[in-house]
Design a protein around this motif. Structure first.
Motif: not given
Length: 177
Positions: A74-99
């Motif tokens: 539970v704990r590591l799954g939630v931490i992993g999902a949050i890390a994935g969300l942070m990667v998404y936000v970073a990619l959106r802010m970097a204006d990656i075309p695929a994202v």
């Protein structure tokens, strides 16, 4: 004891075992260690050849494995999902075309893969591969007629100090992380 560690729900994550050629020597060293470090009898135990259930002294908290399994996932799954969300936000802010072209799919995939990676880490924590060498070395020694002193440390400092103490007494040691 200090309380459970965040991922494992165990009171003692670190363990050290020292191998001795005789049960009497092991008992003396165990008593010296208890006195030198002010440890309880539950934290420092002696295993002798022919012991009926050595696993109970090697891993006394095995009843907590189910709780460890649930909470680590539970704990590591939630931490992993949050890390994935942070990667998404970073990619959106970097204006990656695929994202930018497929934001919902990108969000879903990154959060999902982050969560899956966290769940896999939870499985690794549950398996406790660092305990294999420790357990196998003690069982091998008991099979050869040797005895062992097992220390269930509640901190890294306590584990390191116990290991130093046992090695200073001439014992071969095996430990977990």
């Amino acid at each position: 004891m200090t309380g459970p560690v965040f991922f494992t729900e165990e009171l003692s994550n670190s363990k050290v075992a020292a191998i001795y050629p005789s049960a009497e020597l092991a008992r003396r060293q165990a008593e010296r260690l208890r006195q030198a470090m002010s440890l309880s009898a539950r934290q420092v135990q002696v295993l002798v050849p022919g012991e009926r259930h050595p696993g109970r002294k090697l891993e006394p908290e095995s009843h907590n494995i189910f709780r460890t399994m649930i909470w680590a996932h539970v704990r590591l799954g939630v931490i992993g999902a949050i890390a994935g969300l942070m990667v998404y936000v970073a990619l959106r802010m970097a204006d990656i075309p695929a994202v930018d072209q497929s934001p919902w799919l990108s969000w879903l995939m990154l959060v999902m893969y982050g969560g899956i990676f966290g769940l896999m880490l939870g499985g690794l924590v549950t398996l406790r591969p660092d305990h294999d060498r420790y357990v196998m070395r003690v069982q091998e020694a008991l099979g050869e007629g040797d005895s062992a002193v097992v220390v269930h440390a509640t901190s890294a400092w306590q584990k390191a100090r116990a290991k130093e103490f046992l090695e200073a007494g001439g014992a071969e040691t095996a430990s977990t992380l």
